[in-house]
Design a protein around this motif. Structure first.
Motif, PDB file in Angstrom:
ATOM      1  N   ASP A 133      23.231 -11.321  26.877  1.00  0.00           N
ATOM      2  CA  ASP A 133      24.027 -10.378  27.863  1.00  0.00           C
ATOM      3  C   ASP A 133      23.099 -10.491  29.108  1.00  0.00           C
ATOM      4  OD1 ASP A 133      25.061  -8.401  29.689  1.00  0.00           O
ATOM      5  OD2 ASP A 133      25.241  -7.035  28.405  1.00  0.00           O
ATOM      6  N   GLU A 134      23.331 -10.999  30.007  1.00  0.00           N
ATOM      7  CA  GLU A 134      22.535 -11.321  31.315  1.00  0.00           C
ATOM      8  C   GLU A 134      21.146 -11.620  30.691  1.00  0.00           C
ATOM      9  OE1 GLU A 134      23.062  -7.730  33.680  1.00  0.00           O
ATOM     10  OE2 GLU A 134      25.154  -8.383  34.324  1.00  0.00           O
ATOM     11  N   GLY A 135      21.041 -12.673  30.080  1.00  0.00           N
ATOM     12  CA  GLY A 135      19.989 -13.341  29.861  1.00  0.00           C
ATOM     13  C   GLY A 135      19.110 -12.327  28.526  1.00  0.00           C
ATOM     14  N   LYS A 136      19.633 -11.257  28.072  1.00  0.00           N
ATOM     15  CA  LYS A 136      18.809 -10.613  27.344  1.00  0.00           C
ATOM     16  C   LYS A 136      19.559 -10.439  25.787  1.00  0.00           C
ATOM     17  CE  LYS A 136      16.815  -7.610  30.338  1.00  0.00           C
ATOM     18  NZ  LYS A 136      17.119  -6.155  31.128  1.00  0.00           N
ATOM     19  N   VAL A 137      18.667 -10.718  24.789  1.00  0.00           N
ATOM     20  CA  VAL A 137      19.302 -10.626  23.371  1.00  0.00           C
ATOM     21  C   VAL A 137      20.090  -9.508  23.027  1.00  0.00           C
ATOM     22  CG1 VAL A 137      18.819 -10.834  20.847  1.00  0.00           C
ATOM     23  CG2 VAL A 137      17.545 -12.573  22.716  1.00  0.00           C
ATOM     24  N   VAL A 138      21.231  -9.634  22.395  1.00  0.00           N
ATOM     25  CA  VAL A 138      21.882  -8.555  21.705  1.00  0.00           C
ATOM     26  C   VAL A 138      22.195  -8.962  20.354  1.00  0.00           C
ATOM     27  CG1 VAL A 138      24.295  -7.110  21.880  1.00  0.00           C
ATOM     28  CG2 VAL A 138      23.183  -7.884  24.010  1.00  0.00           C
ATOM     29  N   GLY A 139      21.828  -7.904  19.546  1.00  0.00           N
ATOM     30  CA  GLY A 139      21.869  -8.388  18.261  1.00  0.00           C
ATOM     31  C   GLY A 139      20.421  -8.829  17.597  1.00  0.00           C
ATOM     32  N   GLY A 140      20.526  -9.985  17.058  1.00  0.00           N
ATOM     33  CA  GLY A 140      19.097 -10.550  16.636  1.00  0.00           C
ATOM     34  C   GLY A 140      18.449  -9.827  15.608  1.00  0.00           C
TER      35      GLY A 140
END
Length: 167
Positions: A133-140
């Motif tokens: 999301d805009e270069g940031k990890v969601v989840g993981g």
């Protein structure tokens, strides 16, 4: 499609497969490292439960067509000699509430799939999911579990090597 597979593969320092029943890292020339995790690792098992329990969030995000969301991937468990191997599946598509994608890592322990195979994701075998999301990890969730176990110096090296930014 190829672009996202190459992007994901280039970032997958820790995102590759995990083999249950071992506790070390397998380094591969020209391929991302594979982190081997004991199958009774409480933090990793909780991370996989959290991922499985929140797969609805992933499906909502992929269905949203939000232009800020990209590089949807799922980690799925595959049977292997003496345990299981968890492999990232990229280029995820949601079709009639069914997830499909392409094997994004070269398997190490399993012969069930090969790099580049198109598969239907088995919901029962999902062990993680993520997108940007805009270069940031969601989840993981599993990535975070492994990263959290590293020393601050190792975390800094991990972050520098793979370029992941966590929300």
């Amino acid at each position: 499609m190829k672009k996202s597979l190459l992007f994901i593969a280039s970032l997958l320092f820790i995102l590759t497969s995990c083999k249950e029943s071992s506790a070390d890292k397998t380094e591969r020339s020209g391929e991302p490292d594979v982190y081997n995790v004991e199958d009774d690792d409480a933090k990793m098992n909780q991370a996989m439960i959290d991922a499985k329990n929140s797969i609805g969030d992933f499906k909502k995000a992929i269905a949203s067509d939000n232009p800020n969301f990209e590089y949807f991937t799922i980690k799925q468990k595959f049977e292997a000699d003496g345990g299981a191997e968890h492999i990232w599946v990229g280029d995820i598509q949601l079709i009639d509430n069914v997830l499909m994608g392409i094997i994004a890592n070269e398997p190490v322990y399993t012969g069930e799939v090969q790099l580049g195979d198109t598969i239907t994701v088995n919901n029962a075998d999902i062990s993680d999911w993520m997108y940007y999301d805009e270069g940031k990890v969601v989840g993981g969730f599993t990535i975070r579990a492994i990263r959290d176990a590293l020393s601050p110096e190792e975390q800094a090296q991990f972050d520098a090597e793979n370029g992941l930014i966590f929300k």
